[in-house]
Design a protein around this motif. Sequence first.
Motif, PDB file in Angstrom:
ATOM      1  N   LYS A 272      52.705  44.788  86.729  1.00  0.00           N
ATOM      2  CA  LYS A 272      52.384  44.222  85.429  1.00  0.00           C
ATOM      3  C   LYS A 272      53.378  44.746  84.397  1.00  0.00           C
ATOM      4  N   ILE A 273      53.803  43.851  83.527  1.00  0.00           N
ATOM      5  CA  ILE A 273      54.697  44.264  82.439  1.00  0.00           C
ATOM      6  C   ILE A 273      53.828  44.575  81.221  1.00  0.00           C
ATOM      7  N   VAL A 274      53.977  45.779  80.691  1.00  0.00           N
ATOM      8  CA  VAL A 274      53.104  46.221  79.592  1.00  0.00           C
ATOM      9  C   VAL A 274      53.950  46.781  78.446  1.00  0.00           C
ATOM     10  N   TYR A 275      53.322  46.894  77.290  1.00  0.00           N
ATOM     11  CA  TYR A 275      53.969  47.613  76.202  1.00  0.00           C
ATOM     12  C   TYR A 275      53.899  49.100  76.489  1.00  0.00           C
ATOM     13  N   ASP A 276      54.955  49.801  76.125  1.00  0.00           N
ATOM     14  CA  ASP A 276      54.947  51.252  76.274  1.00  0.00           C
ATOM     15  C   ASP A 276      53.974  51.832  75.242  1.00  0.00           C
ATOM     16  N   GLU A 277      52.909  52.466  75.732  1.00  0.00           N
ATOM     17  CA  GLU A 277      51.859  52.920  74.808  1.00  0.00           C
ATOM     18  C   GLU A 277      52.366  54.022  73.868  1.00  0.00           C
ATOM     19  N   GLN A 278      53.491  54.648  74.238  1.00  0.00           N
ATOM     20  CA  GLN A 278      54.067  55.665  73.359  1.00  0.00           C
ATOM     21  C   GLN A 278      54.567  55.052  72.040  1.00  0.00           C
ATOM     22  N   ASP A 279      54.898  53.752  72.081  1.00  0.00           N
ATOM     23  CA  ASP A 279      55.475  53.094  70.910  1.00  0.00           C
ATOM     24  C   ASP A 279      54.433  52.367  70.067  1.00  0.00           C
ATOM     25  N   VAL A 280      53.197  52.412  70.511  1.00  0.00           N
ATOM     26  CA  VAL A 280      52.155  51.670  69.797  1.00  0.00           C
ATOM     27  C   VAL A 280      51.811  52.402  68.504  1.00  0.00           C
ATOM     28  N   VAL A 281      51.734  51.643  67.413  1.00  0.00           N
ATOM     29  CA  VAL A 281      51.428  52.247  66.116  1.00  0.00           C
ATOM     30  C   VAL A 281      50.013  51.862  65.706  1.00  0.00           C
ATOM     31  N   VAL A 282      49.230  52.871  65.284  1.00  0.00           N
ATOM     32  CA  VAL A 282      47.886  52.593  64.778  1.00  0.00           C
ATOM     33  C   VAL A 282      47.992  52.308  63.290  1.00  0.00           C
ATOM     34  N   LYS A 283      47.527  51.131  62.871  1.00  0.00           N
ATOM     35  CA  LYS A 283      47.591  50.756  61.458  1.00  0.00           C
ATOM     36  C   LYS A 283      46.386  51.339  60.717  1.00  0.00           C
ATOM     37  N   PRO A 284      46.464  51.364  59.373  1.00  0.00           N
ATOM     38  CA  PRO A 284      45.370  51.982  58.597  1.00  0.00           C
ATOM     39  C   PRO A 284      43.983  51.385  58.915  1.00  0.00           C
ATOM     40  N   ASP A 285      43.943  50.100  59.250  1.00  0.00           N
ATOM     41  CA  ASP A 285      42.640  49.505  59.571  1.00  0.00           C
ATOM     42  C   ASP A 285      42.255  49.736  61.028  1.00  0.00           C
ATOM     43  N   ARG A 286      42.969  50.659  61.692  1.00  0.00           N
ATOM     44  CA  ARG A 286      42.709  51.068  63.074  1.00  0.00           C
ATOM     45  C   ARG A 286      43.105  50.025  64.116  1.00  0.00           C
ATOM     46  N   THR A 287      43.646  48.879  63.699  1.00  0.00           N
ATOM     47  CA  THR A 287      44.165  47.963  64.713  1.00  0.00           C
ATOM     48  C   THR A 287      45.528  48.480  65.158  1.00  0.00           C
ATOM     49  N   LEU A 288      46.026  47.945  66.278  1.00  0.00           N
ATOM     50  CA  LEU A 288      47.273  48.455  66.834  1.00  0.00           C
ATOM     51  C   LEU A 288      48.421  47.489  66.562  1.00  0.00           C
ATOM     52  N   SER A 289      49.583  48.042  66.336  1.00  0.00           N
ATOM     53  CA  SER A 289      50.766  47.215  66.180  1.00  0.00           C
ATOM     54  C   SER A 289      51.723  47.476  67.343  1.00  0.00           C
ATOM     55  N   PHE A 290      52.185  46.365  67.944  1.00  0.00           N
ATOM     56  CA  PHE A 290      53.119  46.481  69.068  1.00  0.00           C
ATOM     57  C   PHE A 290      54.519  46.046  68.664  1.00  0.00           C
ATOM     58  N   GLU A 291      54.703  45.842  67.340  1.00  0.00           N
ATOM     59  CA  GLU A 291      55.956  45.279  66.872  1.00  0.00           C
ATOM     60  C   GLU A 291      57.182  46.048  67.358  1.00  0.00           C
ATOM     61  N   ARG A 292      57.050  47.349  67.390  1.00  0.00           N
ATOM     62  CA  ARG A 292      58.224  48.154  67.779  1.00  0.00           C
ATOM     63  C   ARG A 292      58.127  48.643  69.212  1.00  0.00           C
ATOM     64  N   ALA A 293      57.139  48.129  69.935  1.00  0.00           N
ATOM     65  CA  ALA A 293      56.927  48.673  71.277  1.00  0.00           C
ATOM     66  C   ALA A 293      57.861  48.022  72.292  1.00  0.00           C
ATOM     67  N   ALA A 294      58.449  48.856  73.138  1.00  0.00           N
ATOM     68  CA  ALA A 294      59.298  48.360  74.212  1.00  0.00           C
ATOM     69  C   ALA A 294      58.415  47.927  75.375  1.00  0.00           C
ATOM     70  N   LEU A 295      58.973  47.049  76.218  1.00  0.00           N
ATOM     71  CA  LEU A 295      58.251  46.649  77.423  1.00  0.00           C
ATOM     72  C   LEU A 295      58.612  47.591  78.562  1.00  0.00           C
ATOM     73  N   LYS A 296      57.682  47.770  79.475  1.00  0.00           N
ATOM     74  CA  LYS A 296      57.996  48.553  80.671  1.00  0.00           C
ATOM     75  C   LYS A 296      57.203  48.009  81.850  1.00  0.00           C
ATOM     76  N   ILE A 297      57.617  48.416  83.041  1.00  0.00           N
ATOM     77  CA  ILE A 297      56.838  48.101  84.235  1.00  0.00           C
ATOM     78  C   ILE A 297      55.712  49.137  84.290  1.00  0.00           C
ATOM     79  N   GLY A 298      54.500  48.699  84.538  1.00  0.00           N
ATOM     80  CA  GLY A 298      53.361  49.615  84.586  1.00  0.00           C
ATOM     81  C   GLY A 298      53.662  50.843  85.436  1.00  0.00           C
ATOM     82  N   ASP A 299      53.363  52.022  84.892  1.00  0.00           N
ATOM     83  CA  ASP A 299      53.714  53.271  85.573  1.00  0.00           C
ATOM     84  C   ASP A 299      53.200  53.320  87.015  1.00  0.00           C
ATOM     85  N   TYR A 300      51.943  52.932  87.198  1.00  0.00           N
ATOM     86  CA  TYR A 300      51.329  53.051  88.529  1.00  0.00           C
ATOM     87  C   TYR A 300      51.825  51.963  89.469  1.00  0.00           C
TER      88      TYR A 300
END
Lengths: 255, 305
Positions: A8-36
Motif C-alpha cells: 500500500k502506498i501511504v503518506y509518511d506519518e512523520q510529515d503529517v501536520v496536526v492543524k489547530p482544529d485537530r484535523t490532519l494536513s497531508f499537504e507536505r507529506a511525502a508518499l512511501k511504501i507501507g513499512d510492513y
Amino acid sequence: MNIVACYKIVYDEQDVVVKPDRTLSFERAALKIGDYDLNAVEAGAQLAVEHDATLIGLTAGGDSVMDSKIRKAILARGPQENVAVRDDALDMAGSLKTAHVLAAAVRNLGDVDLILCGEGSADRYAQQVGIQLGEVLGLPTINGVTSIDLEEGVARVERVAGAEVERLEIPLPAVLSVVADMNTPRIPSMKDILNAGKKPSRVLSLDEIGYENRDECIKIMSVEAPERRERTCEILEGSDDKTMQEFIARIRERL
Amino acid sequence: MVSKSIVVFADTVEAYEELCSGARALDCRPVALFAGSADDAERVSMWGARVVHVGEVPEGALYEDLASAFEQIIRFEKPALIMARASKRTQCIAGRLAVRLGAPVVSDALRIDLDGEVARFVSMIYGGAAECVEQVSGLAIVLVGSGVFEAGGACDGGMVEHSDAALEFGPIKLIERWEKQEETVDLGSAKRVVCVGRGVQSIGNLEAAKEFATRIGAEMACSRPIVETEGWMPRSRYLGVSGAVVKPDIYIGLGVSGQVQHTVGMADSQFVVAVNKDKNAPLMHECDLGLVADLETVLPVLSSI
C-alpha cells in the motif's frame, strides 16, 4: 512459479501536520511504501531468486499509484513487474473492499502460486487485508508468518501467534501475511533504481479487473488528532541531591 | 423489549471476563463462543455469559479452523455485534467471518458505542497520530485489546450449552507447535507501571529499572523498539499501537521519548512521570512530573524508594 507481493502506498506519518482544529494536513507529506509491506516485498524477492519465480508487485490506491518515484522504489526492490489498481475511493477504503479489489486483480493476473502481504498497512494497520484476501479467493491463508520454505505445491511456514510458535504445511496457492521482524528489507542501489525504470508497470481501473463497485457498509466519520489530557508538566532538571530528593518525594506522594 | 446479544470470542479463557463485562456495558447480553475444556466453559459462564461450547479444537487442527463453526452459530444467534479479543488467531477468524458475513472488521477499537442499529468505533490510525471514528449500520466485527473494558468479575445469568456445529480441519496442516521461551502478561489492569524506552540504553539500566518496579509493586512495560529492535523484553509488555493499553494510577517512563505510537498505550494514566536526559522529548510535554537527568544517576536513587 508466480509470486505476488501486495503493498500500500501511504503518506509518511512523520510529515503529517496536526492543524489547530485537530484535523490532519497531508499537504507536505511525502508518499512511501507501507513499512510492513516492505517485508512482504523482500520475502517475495528472496523466494523469487531462490525458486526462479516471477515476482509481481500489486497495489491498489488513488492517484498515489501514478507516482513514478514510488513505482521505481517498488520495482527496485525485486519485482519484475508492477500492477496497480487505481480508483479515488481506494486510498481510504476499508479492509473488506481492499481485499475484494485485490482479489479481482489477482484473478486478472492468471496463475499465481503465492500471495504475500505485510502485517498491516502503515496508515490504518487493521491487519486484515491478507486474511480477507485469502478468504475471498478461497485460498488457505494465515498471518504471523516468520519464515517460508517453498516445495512442490506446498509452503512450509513458521508462524508466531502470541506465545506460540507453529510449523505449518500450507498447500499452494496460498495467501501469507508476514511479520515485520521476518527480514530486513533491502535498500535499493542506484543501479537497481535505474533498472527499475525499464521494468513494466500497468495501471488498471476497477472495470478492467472486473470489480463491481459496492457501497461500503463502514464509513469514516472523522479523523482527528486525539484530545490530550491536561497535564501539569512540572519539570525538574539536574542530577544533584536536592533535585533528586525532591523528585523522589513527589513520586512517594503518589505511591 | 428483549435485549440484544453480542457474540464474543477469544483465544484465551481470561480474556472472556473483559469481553463479557464489555458486552453488558453496551447494554447487551454476552453470548460467548468457546472452544476448550468443559471446566473452562463453566468458568466463562461465571462471568455472566451464555456460553456456546463447541468442544475442544481437535488435535492437529488450528484454533483458526473454528471460523466455520462460529459462522454457523453467528448466523443463528443474529447478534447486534461480534466482539473478540485482538490476537493473531482471532484476527484470522475475524477476517474470514468478515468475508463470509459481509461484515466489516474494526481492529483495535478503543471505544465502542451502540445506538440502535448503528455502531460507532474509535480506533487509532497513522501510528497513533489520529483517532478515526467509523460508523457501521449492520453487523460489524470488532477486535479489542486488553484493558479496553473493565473486568467485571463474576456475574449471574451465565450458562453453558453445547453446540453441534461441526469442527472442520482446514487446509493448513499443523506439523508442530511449541511455546516461545517468552512470558506473556496482561498489563491491562496494572495499577502501577514502570516503562522503559530506548533511552534506557543498557541491559544494566534495564535490570535496575526492573528492580525498582518490583520494589514499588509495578508491572514492567516498554516501548516497541525495546521488543523489536533490542529484543530485551517480551512482546506482551510493549505499550501502544498494536500493543497493550494501560490506565494505571501512576506511569513512570524511564528513557521513553513518547512518540504517539507509544503514548496511545498510556495516555489515560492518572499520573505520568517522565525521566529523560533530553528535555525536548515529547513525553516531557505530556507528563505531570518530569525529571531531566541521566538514568545512570537516577536509577540508583529510585531503588532507594
